[in-house]
Scaffold this active site. Structure first.
Site, PDB file in Angstrom:
ATOM      1  CB  SER A  74       1.304   5.575  -2.221  1.00 56.21           C
ATOM      2  OG  SER A  74       1.727   5.257  -3.413  1.00 56.21           O
ATOM      3  CB  CYS A  81      -3.007   2.637  -5.748  1.00 57.19           C
ATOM      4  SG  CYS A  81      -1.475   2.762  -4.871  1.00 57.19           S
ATOM      5  CG  ASP A  98       0.198   5.871  -6.859  1.00 55.70           C
ATOM      6  OD1 ASP A  98       1.492   5.617  -7.090  1.00 55.70           O
ATOM      7  OD2 ASP A  98       0.280   6.545  -5.636  1.00 55.70           O
ATOM      8  CD1 TRP A 106       5.202  -1.068  -7.393  1.00 55.26           C
ATOM      9  CD2 TRP A 106       3.800   0.731  -6.734  1.00 55.26           C
ATOM     10  NE1 TRP A 106       4.423  -1.435  -6.033  1.00 55.26           N
ATOM     11  CE2 TRP A 106       3.688  -0.486  -5.706  1.00 55.26           C
ATOM     12  CE3 TRP A 106       3.171   1.811  -6.490  1.00 55.26           C
ATOM     13  CZ2 TRP A 106       2.759  -0.446  -4.870  1.00 55.26           C
ATOM     14  CZ3 TRP A 106       2.004   1.784  -5.404  1.00 55.26           C
ATOM     15  CH2 TRP A 106       2.149   0.798  -4.463  1.00 55.26           C
TER      16      TRP A 106
END
Length: 635
Positions: free
Chosen positions: A415, A587, A632, A634
């Protein structure tokens, strides 16, 4: 990484730019080459493509002929014509990317499926294997959609949808599905399931003894010598070599290494927005490459090409050729991930000790003990191909066969931690170096983060460069600057919010009215890993950040995380979200943090909105569909 979308228009023109010689009709190609099975893949990181190749190879074992195909390269409107080919079957290996989205290469196919209600696919036999990850909200959304949509359009499902979970054991899910799939196919077509167990080579090696070195690939991703002569536009097939202008450690103490890098994109014509991702192409550690050369007893500097035995295939080579083994193992192949079972199976024949041979075949089988052995000896022990060769001294595969089987080394996404309004010629990255001890006492190092860590600004008087391109996302600040934003980003999840904060500051400087800007950050210790502490406190002082909430998880007896701070400030959160149209951004880690934060929003909505849990869940889900709750994340 999550929340990664692409702009379809970039690719609409790709088809027209492609050389006209390439066959876009898969029907004509199948007829010409006598194929009856086509395996389409939607793949972002290469696994879907890998599975598709394995299935097309399997077809050969069962006396059928298969081809793997990228839907982006073919006219998918031809699916209705597949019935022209006797005993035909289309298999779809579809990965889900980001927040339930198609992969970049399947975006056009997805749009086509959505737009064509009057398509008649009644002659199409199909099956779908989906690749996803349970930690994400929209588990296997793309595979499920393709499976359901093809049936709606009249196609005949000849085997049940397979669901692969990368949070568990994707390889085992695939092997188990495939194990039942082939007998069903054989039964459907009335052929005998005589699976030939021998190894099937897809490529043949050719050594080049007297070749002009200008014709040899040295690490370029697409065009030969594209790193010497750089020409825009820059993208995944033509990355830009960005000089590193800053590389500093962010954390003040502790045993981890968190870093901030700045890449210079001056003169590249590259544009980006806050919230986008930068993709970088890392290289493997040269010590590991040399180790592999030693273990196999080969000269890595031989120039070779691996040429596809199927001359009609669109994929002439598994990686750019001609090149050297050293370049292939450094730039093009993944030598550090745990190998999948098909690699063990195909390499077993090269073990001179029958016990090793038996164990390798067992790990690739679907027997419970074989699966357990693969899980413990390969996956849980984090063994790479190098570790396997070290621990099985009798295993000496030919290097060309190994290079054929290893997966491609993939680009890594980060990012972007800057705003193009403030830094039009610079892209900032914030990352943590991955390094861990395995059960076998070895130290494994993350390929990309260790490579980035060593990208010093000047290395022996030369500038360090990073091959990169931009991947657009939908992680975007609200169109109206007056909308409040709530940003939740612990650890390196702070990255896109540094860009957001810079941008909101810039908007204020332009004299724009800017809504409340609220930050929730979290780390372990205030004195160790409080990332960007100076910048955040400065933004709070100047009023760019209207609220800064920081959770230091280990600075007291009990753990304190961002979700605890959210609940503590529930009245303020509810007012911003319910009355002032705030946009929420999350995020970082998908496995725990994103789930815990979402649960906190459910609780706040339930309590302060006076709703039942079901209503509260619907309320938050509605925020997602309206684009007011973006992730966002992961794992």
């Amino acid at each position: 990484m999550g929340c990664v979308f692409s702009l379809p228009e970039d690719r609409r023109y790709a088809a027209e730019r492609a050389p006209t010689t390439r066959e876009t009709s898969f029907i004509e190609k199948m007829k010409k080459t006598g194929k009856n099975i086509i395996v389409f893949y939607g793949s972002q990181t290469g696994t879907g493509e890998e599975f598709a190749n394995r299935l097309s190879k399997d077809a050969q074992r069962y006396g059928m002929k298969g081809m793997a195909a990228d839907p982006e390269e073919y006219e998918m409107g031809e699916l209705s014509r597949l019935s022209e080919i006797p005993n035909s079957l289309a298999i779809f290996c579809m990965a889900t990317y980001g927040e339930g989205d198609p992969t970049d290469n399947a975006q056009d196919f997805y749009d086509w499926l959505q737009e064509n209600d009057d398509e008649d696919l009644s002659g199409l036999n199909y099956t779908v294997f989906a690749l996803g990850n349970k930690t994400y909200e929209h588990y296997n959304a793309m595979g499920k959609y393709v499976d359901k949509r093809l049936e709606e359009l009249g196609a005949k499902r000849i085997f049940d949808l397979g669901l692969g979970d990368d949070d568990g054991n994707l390889e085992e899910d695939f092997v188990s599905w495939r194990e039942q799939f082939w007998p069903a196919v054989c039964e459907h077509f009335g052929v005998e399931a005589l699976g030939d167990e021998s190894s099937i080579r897809q490529y043949v090696v050719k050594e080049h003894t007297d070749i002009n070195m200008n014709k040899v690939y040295t690490g370029e991703i697409g065009r030969l010598q594209s790193f010497e002569v750089q020409k825009p536009p820059f993208d995944a097939k033509n990355p830009f070599l960005a000089p590193v202008t800053v590389n500093r450690r962010l954390n003040k103490a502790g045993d981890r290494h968190l870093m901030h890098l700045e890449l210079d994109i001056t003169g590249s014509k590259i544009r980006y927005e806050s919230g986008d991702h930068v993709a970088v192409f890392p290289t493997n550690d040269s010590a590991l490459v040399n180790k592999l050369g030693q273990l196999l007893g080969v000269d890595l500097d031989v120039v070779i090409s691996l040429n596809n035995l199927d001359e009609e295939s669109n994929k002439k080579h598994p990686f750019p050729c001609p090149t050297t083994y050293r370049t292939a193992l450094t730039h093009y192949l993944d030598i550090t991930q745990s190998p999948r079972t098909n690699v063990l199976y195909e390499l077993a024949q090269y073990a001179s000790d029958p016990k090793d041979q038996e164990n390798m075949r067992k790990m690739a089988s679907s027997s419970p003990e074989g699966k357990a052995l693969y899980q413990s000896w390969v996956l849980d022990s984090c063994r790479s191909i190098i570790h396997i060769l070290e621990d099985m001294p009798s295993l000496k595969p030919p290097i060309d066969h190994l290079c054929e089987l290893l997966p491609r080394l993939q680009a890594r996404y980060y990012s972007i931690a800057s705003s193009s309004k403030v830094h039009p010629n610079s892209i900032h990255i914030c990352a943590v170096v991955v390094e861990y001890e395995t059960k076998t006492g070895r130290t494994n190092k993350g390929v990309a983060t260790n490579w980035l860590k060593n990208k010093l600004v000047t290395d022996n008087g030369h500038k360090s460069t990073v091959p990169m391109y931009i991947r657009k996302s939908q992680f975007r600040l609200p169109f109206k600057a007056t909308n409040p934003v709530i940003m939740i980003g612990p650890g390196t999840g702070i990255a896109p919010f540094m860009g957001f904060i810079q941008e909101r500051g810039w908007l204020k400087q332009q004299g724009k009215e800017v809504g409340e800007t609220v930050m929730y950050f979290g780390c372990r210790h205030k004195n160790e890993d409080y990332l960007y502490q100076e910048e955040l406190e400065e933004a709070e002082k100047t009023g760019v950040l209207t609220q800064l909430n920081v959770a230091f998880s280990r600075d007291q007896e009990h753990k304190v995380y961002v979700q605890h701070h959210l609940k503590k400030n529930k009245e303020n959160i509810w007012k911003l979200v319910n009355s002032e149209n705030a946009h929420i951004y999350i995020c970082g880690d998908a496995r725990n943090m994103a789930k815990d934060v979402q649960a906190a929003f459910y609780e706040i909505t339930e309590e302060l909105g006076g709703m039942t849990r079901t209503q509260a869940t619907d309320y938050v889900k509605k925020l997602m569909t309206k684009g007011r709750y973006s992730q966002d994340v992961w794992s």
